[in-house]
Design a protein around this motif. Structure first.
Motif, PDB file in Angstrom:
ATOM      1  N   ASN A 114      52.662 -29.771 112.484  1.00 42.13           N
ATOM      2  CA  ASN A 114      53.090 -28.978 112.629  1.00 42.13           C
ATOM      3  C   ASN A 114      52.614 -27.473 111.535  1.00 42.13           C
ATOM      4  O   ASN A 114      53.724 -27.708 110.204  1.00 42.13           O
ATOM      5  CB  ASN A 114      54.234 -28.516 113.011  1.00 42.13           C
ATOM      6  N   GLY A 115      52.263 -26.621 111.914  1.00 43.04           N
ATOM      7  CA  GLY A 115      52.260 -25.257 110.963  1.00 43.04           C
ATOM      8  C   GLY A 115      52.092 -23.987 111.664  1.00 43.04           C
ATOM      9  O   GLY A 115      51.919 -23.966 111.912  1.00 43.04           O
ATOM     10  N   TRP A 116      52.672 -22.827 110.443  1.00 40.98           N
ATOM     11  CA  TRP A 116      52.204 -21.451 110.878  1.00 40.98           C
ATOM     12  C   TRP A 116      51.724 -20.915 110.051  1.00 40.98           C
ATOM     13  O   TRP A 116      51.162 -21.176 109.265  1.00 40.98           O
ATOM     14  CB  TRP A 116      53.368 -20.407 111.292  1.00 40.98           C
ATOM     15  N   MET A 117      51.200 -19.621 110.263  1.00 36.11           N
ATOM     16  CA  MET A 117      49.661 -19.305 110.052  1.00 36.11           C
ATOM     17  C   MET A 117      49.852 -16.613 110.177  1.00 36.11           C
ATOM     18  O   MET A 117      50.103 -17.329 111.576  1.00 36.11           O
ATOM     19  CB  MET A 117      48.426 -19.807 110.299  1.00 36.11           C
ATOM     20  N   VAL A 118      49.480 -16.614 108.404  1.00 34.01           N
ATOM     21  CA  VAL A 118      49.839 -15.577 108.663  1.00 34.01           C
ATOM     22  C   VAL A 118      48.245 -14.564 108.756  1.00 34.01           C
ATOM     23  O   VAL A 118      48.017 -15.253 107.605  1.00 34.01           O
ATOM     24  CB  VAL A 118      50.758 -14.745 107.577  1.00 34.01           C
ATOM     25  N   LYS A 119      47.472 -14.213 109.433  1.00 33.55           N
ATOM     26  CA  LYS A 119      46.481 -13.590 108.835  1.00 33.55           C
ATOM     27  C   LYS A 119      46.468 -11.800 108.860  1.00 33.55           C
ATOM     28  O   LYS A 119      47.396 -10.882 109.418  1.00 33.55           O
ATOM     29  CB  LYS A 119      45.221 -13.587 109.894  1.00 33.55           C
TER      30      LYS A 119
END
Length: 729
Positions: free
Chosen positions: A489-494
């Motif tokens: 699992n991961g998170w991302m900020v664009k």
């Protein structure tokens, strides 16, 4: 060249315009983006009330959980007679509520320990007097009847009734013997600071004694520095030397003792303990002839609870826990000793669940079951048989508050998806729920024990309005499967104005340590907390910021968490490399411009990942990294690695031995007064890089500990990290 520079300036201006107002590192580090929090609520035993220091810091006030209104003043500086205080830092209330201890002049030692000057207050007479004239105290502890206070000064135990003081031990000495306080490694890795236990009749006091005379010493060099300046080291540096047992080395010799107030008898408990074993807790009970003593073997795969008689020193085994690989420290911390029961968390079935024993150690039932982990324990109501706890039952990234009744029926008490944390009243009728998710700051509300909202207490709408002009995008969750078939699992900020047709550089942040989680659905998500504002700062510069929880991290059961056993850094670094490979395959990512960074274990795994063999990282930053587990402490390291003598192959998996494989531009940052991960780690790693002919940069922070803060330090550190990626990605 002029045309190129103009083009770059135009693009950066456009990116900034789409991103909104520029985020300032100074604002991040000075607390401008800090959310409002509620702290200092102390539920009063057996009631629906709590005590809290008033907003002006002048009173200790009693409040109703249900209404939030004050129901009485417990202490007021203005009303106190005798000694005069201008302010106080904290307080303790006796079990019967008749006396208070006011804490002043606090000086922190390690993570949890501190000295302070304490003042004793009588609620009825309003008389305030200094607890002792002998100097600052540690861990003052009321007897159950409130008439006596035990405390530690300079490693010795004293007992006072507020008028007459008696010294109980005389052998305490810095760096030799400690009575009633854990040594550095026990405090840090078993997470406690008080090793005293009163008998239920207030006639005996028991404690853990640590003989650290044979433990080797580590010395930290101290300098004058600034903020604050230490003028005693103006010309020559000083030194702080303390006992720190490194993996495979000697620990303190631990024994448990009791003292009888009436007779003055001093006796050692006849405790079955291996010579190199641990005593990670001692607990009072409701029985005058019983204290509970925890023991662990050095491998930490066996935890025993003994009933000890303070009058005779006899010990009998109540509960023995044996689990594969190791007993989690969080499980031990969650044990509840009650009047008639013992609530015991265990991952013996592959997930962390709760088990109910009677006070004689007989297993009565398993409280809850399922393929999820219990993550916090709020208590067992002996009147109803209800058990209150937090769990990651829906998703590993989220937390819910639950009640399990005596028949095993499970009810969720928190309505909103995201991250819920409860603080229950002493009678379990109400709880303060703290809710947030990855894109919304904390909301505090009171609920009853059926999960019905009573009232909202505090929200952070002002913070949301403050942040809005910066144009931050939502944090997105994602998941992928590695080449080894492991789902992560991961998170991302664009960046704001994200264009899927473009290719962006990526900065990976990770911690990766055992049982940790960085991919969480709460406002604390992000590399430096505060709603991830440092990550948004980087996003404003045109970077995608991402985080992946690899193997060994928490809330996915013991098999996933403990698979890194004996080989720390092996699977964790593979998973970060796999994350970079997967990200590089996305159409909007520039696979040639991926960086990685982390702090502490995250710094270790940064170095491991940059030297894993696959050359996927162009740049990285390691802050305060362990570089060889032989340099780290016994309890933490051996829990996951056993000793170097037993596991030479596992210990050989480290950044120093991988120095020749380092790929990418590396910045290392370390505090010179780090009592946790010693600067030795970075010094030795730097030498390995030099001899391997690898280029790198290192920043050292004078007199700063593992947290690297104070004065302008944190602002400077974050700027170095950001600039390193801007220069090298």
């Amino acid at each position: 060249m002029k045309r190129l520079l103009l083009m770059c300036a135009t693009i950066l201006a456009a990116v900034q315009l789409m991103a909104g107002e520029p985020i300032s590192l100074k604002d991040i580090t000075s607390g401008v983006f800090a959310a409002k929090r509620i702290s200092g609520m102390n539920p009063l035993e057996g009631s629906s009330e709590y005590a809290r220091i008033s907003d002006d810091g002048q009173q200790v006030v009693r409040y109703s959980f249900k209404t939030g209104k004050p129901t009485g003043i417990i202490f007021s500086l203005a009303d106190a007679k005798g000694e005069h205080l201008e302010a106080f830092d904290d307080y303790l209330i006796s079990a019967d509520g008749s006396r208070l201890l006011l804490q002043t002049n606090t000086h922190h030692i390690y993570r949890r320990s501190f000295t302070a000057d304490f003042y004793l207050y009588d609620v009825k007479t309003k008389m305030l007097r200094k607890l002792s004239e002998g100097g600052a105290e540690q861990i003052p502890t009321f007897s159950p009847d409130g008439r006596q206070i035990a405390f530690v000064r300079q490693n010795n135990i004293f007992i006072t009734d507020g008028t007459t003081e008696k010294q109980i031990t005389t052998d305490g000495e810095f760096n030799k013997v400690i009575n009633g306080l854990p040594d550095w490694v026990n405090e840090e890795e078993f997470g406690f600071s008080n090793a005293l236990a009163w008998g239920a009749d207030s006639k005996t006091l028991s404690w853990i004694r640590y003989d650290e005379s044979q433990v080797k010493t580590y010395s930290l060099q101290l300098f004058k520095g600034l903020s604050p300046a230490r003028m005693e080291y103006d010309t020559y540096p000083g030194e702080y030397s303390y006992k720190y047992p490194k993996a495979g080395e000697d620990n303190s010799k631990v024994t448990v003792w009791s003292y009888t107030l009436d007779s003055g008898a001093l006796r050692q408990y006849d405790l079955p303990l291996p010579e190199d074993g641990y005593v990670p807790r001692i607990k009072s009970t409701y029985d005058a002839n019983r204290v509970i003593i925890y023991t662990m073997n050095r491998h930490q795969d066996e935890l025993n609870l003994y009933a000890g008689n303070p009058q005779t020193g006899a010990c009998s085994l109540l509960i023995q826990e044996n689990v594969p690989k190791y007993v989690k420290e969080e499980a031990m911390e969650g044990i509840s000793i009650m009047k008639n029961y013992i609530l015991f968390p265990s991952d013996r079935d592959g997930f962390m669940h709760l088990y109910l024993y009677n006070k004689e150690g007989k297993l009565l039932r398993q409280i809850d079951k399922g393929e999820y982990d219990v993550t916090a324990i709020y208590g067992y109501d002996e009147n109803t048989g209800n058990t209150y706890f937090q769990a990651a039952a829906r998703k590993p990234m989220q937390r819910e508050v639950y009640v399990a009744d005596k028949h095993g029926k499970l009810t969720c008490l928190s309505a909103r998806e995201g991250w819920n944390v409860a603080s229950f009243s002493g009678d379990f009728k109400y709880f303060l729920n703290t809710w947030s998710d990855r894109n919304h700051p904390y909301v505090y509300a009171i609920y009853d024990n059926h999960g019905r909202e009573v009232r909202e207490v505090l929200n952070n709408k002002e913070l949301e309005q403050k942040i809005a002009p910066y144009g931050n995008t939502d944090k997105e969750f994602f998941a992928f499967t590695t080449s080894e078939g492991v789902k992560l699992n991961g998170w991302m900020v664009k960046p704001a104005g994200f264009n899927a047709a473009r290719k962006y550089p990526v900065i990976l942040f990770q911690y990766s340590g055992p049982a940790s989680q960085q991919v969480v659905d709460n406002w604390g998500v992000g590399s430096m907390g505060n709603g991830g504002m440092f990550d948004y700062y980087l996003a404003q510069k045109g970077y995608i910021v991402a985080c992946i929880d690899g193997r060994g991290t928490g809330a996915r059961g013991s098999e996933f968490e403990k698979c890194t056993y004996l080989r720390l850094g092996d699977l964790e670094s593979k998973d970060q490399v796999e994350a970079a490979v997967w990200l590089g395959q996305q159409s909007f990512v520039d696979s040639a411009r991926i960086g990685i960074w982390g702090w502490s274990f995250g710094g270790f795994n940064t170095l491991m990942s940059m030297s894993e063999g696959r050359q996927v990282f162009k740049a990285g930053v390691a802050v305060a990294p362990p570089t060889d587990w032989r340099f780290y402490d016994t309890i933490y390291t051996e829990r996951y690695m056993r000793t170097p003598q037993e596991n030479a192959v596992g210990y050989a998996i480290n950044p120093i031995n991988r120095a020749g494989k380092l790929h990418g531009r590396l910045l290392i940052c370390h505090g010179m007064a780090d009592d946790n991960v010693h600067p030795q780690n970075t010094f030795e790693y730097a030498e390995a890089l030099v001899q391997a002919d690898k280029d790198f940069k290192e920043n050292y922070y004078t007199n700063r500990n593992h947290s690297i803060f104070g004065g302008n330090t944190r602002n400077h550190l974050l700027r170095q990290i950001a600039c390193w990626f801007m220069e090298n990605l």
